[in-house]
Design a protein around this motif. Structure first.
Motif, mmCIF file in Angstrom:
data_model
loop_
_atom_site.group_PDB
_atom_site.id
_atom_site.type_symbol
_atom_site.label_atom_id
_atom_site.label_comp_id
_atom_site.label_asym_id
_atom_site.label_seq_id
_atom_site.Cartn_x
_atom_site.Cartn_y
_atom_site.Cartn_z
ATOM 1 N N UNK A 62 50.463 49.567 44.110
ATOM 2 C CA UNK A 62 49.200 49.862 43.586
ATOM 3 C C UNK A 62 48.752 51.239 44.577
ATOM 4 N N UNK A 63 48.306 52.197 44.027
ATOM 5 C CA UNK A 63 48.068 53.229 44.870
ATOM 6 C C UNK A 63 46.690 53.770 44.770
ATOM 7 N N UNK A 64 45.922 54.413 45.606
ATOM 8 C CA UNK A 64 44.641 54.857 45.610
ATOM 9 C C UNK A 64 44.517 56.115 46.533
ATOM 10 N N UNK A 65 43.641 56.935 45.964
ATOM 11 C CA UNK A 65 43.324 57.967 46.893
ATOM 12 C C UNK A 65 42.003 58.717 46.831
ATOM 13 N N UNK A 66 41.515 59.145 47.863
ATOM 14 C CA UNK A 66 39.817 59.810 47.742
ATOM 15 C C UNK A 66 39.619 60.421 48.994
ATOM 16 N N UNK A 67 38.585 61.086 48.996
ATOM 17 C CA UNK A 67 38.054 61.680 50.158
ATOM 18 C C UNK A 67 36.681 61.032 50.709
ATOM 19 N N UNK A 94 39.349 49.866 49.201
ATOM 20 C CA UNK A 94 38.447 48.999 48.509
ATOM 21 C C UNK A 94 38.534 49.275 47.015
ATOM 22 N N UNK A 95 39.311 50.321 46.831
ATOM 23 C CA UNK A 95 39.747 50.316 45.346
ATOM 24 C C UNK A 95 40.937 49.778 44.896
ATOM 25 N N UNK A 96 42.013 49.596 45.768
ATOM 26 C CA UNK A 96 43.233 48.942 45.425
ATOM 27 C C UNK A 96 43.036 47.362 45.487
ATOM 28 N N UNK A 163 49.313 49.758 48.284
ATOM 29 C CA UNK A 163 49.411 48.482 48.269
ATOM 30 C C UNK A 163 50.305 47.689 47.409
ATOM 31 N N UNK A 164 50.372 46.394 47.582
ATOM 32 C CA UNK A 164 51.388 45.556 46.700
ATOM 33 C C UNK A 164 50.808 44.270 46.091
ATOM 34 N N UNK A 165 51.105 43.899 44.938
ATOM 35 C CA UNK A 165 50.518 42.565 44.526
ATOM 36 C C UNK A 165 51.730 42.250 43.357
#
Length: 354
Positions: A62-67, A94-96, A163-165
């Motif tokens: 699970x990936x997440x990107x932000x600024x 906090x998203x993933x 992340x991983x799930x």
């Protein structure tokens, strides 16, 4: 790198030697984030990580990107750069975690007008601190000097996490049921959203950012606004590891309650919040008063004191609260419930079912 020097490049505004110094200064901070699985140190062409897949039947990344957004302007005005990296990590991890994914690693990207090694290292120290709080490794990044494009004191910061799930443990809207209770985890303040409005309300370029204010319980405006975003990874993982059947999670970021909470809800169900149960931090009262902002717009822009909303079965609510309190969230509380409806989010003062 001892033979790496370009007088021509330096004359164009890019100091590659400053970049090398920045890397050396940040290594001590990066070292704090090393966890099992890290294969490579910083400085290579790619960050290597070997995840431990034991006990995971069907791993899903699970990936997440932000600024950080325009909150960075506040850090620049205050010349305080050591916490802004926490915000960057928080907005991603906090998203993933809303999917139930444990963050594994993080990479950052800093675009800066003029590479000042000490400033860059200070920024990265915050990124490292955020990674420590989230339990993930900082395995790489990039600092790009942009002379002529950005002013010397300007910079921007973004990043991403992976992340991983286990597939059968993914948290999605299919789990939410009517009657689930909504537990709110308190925020540290504005976090890293809505700062375009914040800057307008306070005329931030000309505001007094350093004088303590009675309205902010003795904090200065700068201190209240720069407070880093809370990272909710460990409390949420504590629930999962503690056997709580977590039905849903919503990270309250830009768009506030009205945009983010419905993202975890299936069709035909809505979230009801007891307005009296929601904390209203002083900074939000001040923003609303100074800006003359309608109540709906406040809840459609800011987290209003709640940074994460969790949906759990009603019969597990007390157990979930006990786990959260032990995991460092003493103010976690039941603030709403899931009910039939199609409004997405509604507020009232009706007693909750627990």
């Amino acid at each position: 790198m001892e033979n790496s020097h370009s007088a021509s490049y330096a004359a164009a505004g890019v100091d590659i030697e400053a970049g090398y110094k920045g890397v050396q200064l940040m290594k001590q901070h990066v070292a704090r984030t090393m966890i099992p699985g890290v294969v490579s140190g910083i400085g290579g062409f790619g960050g290597l990580f070997a995840p431990n897949l034991s006990g995971i039947k069907e791993p899903v990344l699970v990936s997440g990107t932000d600024g950080v957004g325009t909150k960075i302007r506040l850090a620049q005005l205050l010349d305080k750069h050591h916490t802004i990296g926490i915000d960057c990590v928080a907005m991603c991890v906090n998203d993933v975690i809303c999917c139930g994914a444990r963050p594994l690693f993080f990479l950052d990207y800093i675009a800066i007008g003029k590479n000042e090694p000490e400033k860059v290292a200070s920024i990265v120290s915050g990124v490292a601190q955020g990674c420590v709080q989230a339990g993930c490794a900082l395995i790489g990044g990039e600092t790009a000097e942009h002379p002529g494009i950005m002013a010397p004191d300007d910079y921007d910061l973004a990043g991403f996490t992976v992340g991983i799930v286990d597939r059968d443990k993914i948290i999605d809207s299919d789990r939410i049921q009517e009657g689930d209770v909504l537990i709110g985890l308190t925020s540290s303040g504005v976090h890293s959203n809505g700062f375009s409005l914040v800057r307008k309300v306070f005329d931030i370029e000309h505001a007094d950012l350093n004088t303590p204010m009675d309205e902010l319980e003795g904090k200065s405006l700068g201190e209240a606004l720069l407070a880093p975003t809370k990272i909710y990874v460990n409390p949420v993982l504590a629930l999962i590891d503690g056997g709580i059947d977590l039905h849903g999670a919503s990270h309250i970021t830009g768009g506030g309650f009205y945009e983010n909470v419905p993202r975890m809800l299936p069709k035909g169900l809505e979230a009801f919040f007891n307005a009296a149960a929601l904390p209203r931090l002083p900074i939000f009262e001040l923003i609303q008063e100074r800006g003359g902002i309608p109540e709906h717009d406040m809840y459609n822009t800011f987290n209003m004191g709640v940074g994460m909303v969790l949906a759990v079965p009603q019969e597990q609510a007390e157990q979930a609260l006990s786990i959260l309190h032990d995991a460092g969230e003493p103010d976690a509380d039941v603030m709403g419930c899931v009910q039939q409806g199609d409004t997405g989010v509604s507020f009232g003062t009706v007693s909750l079912p627990v």
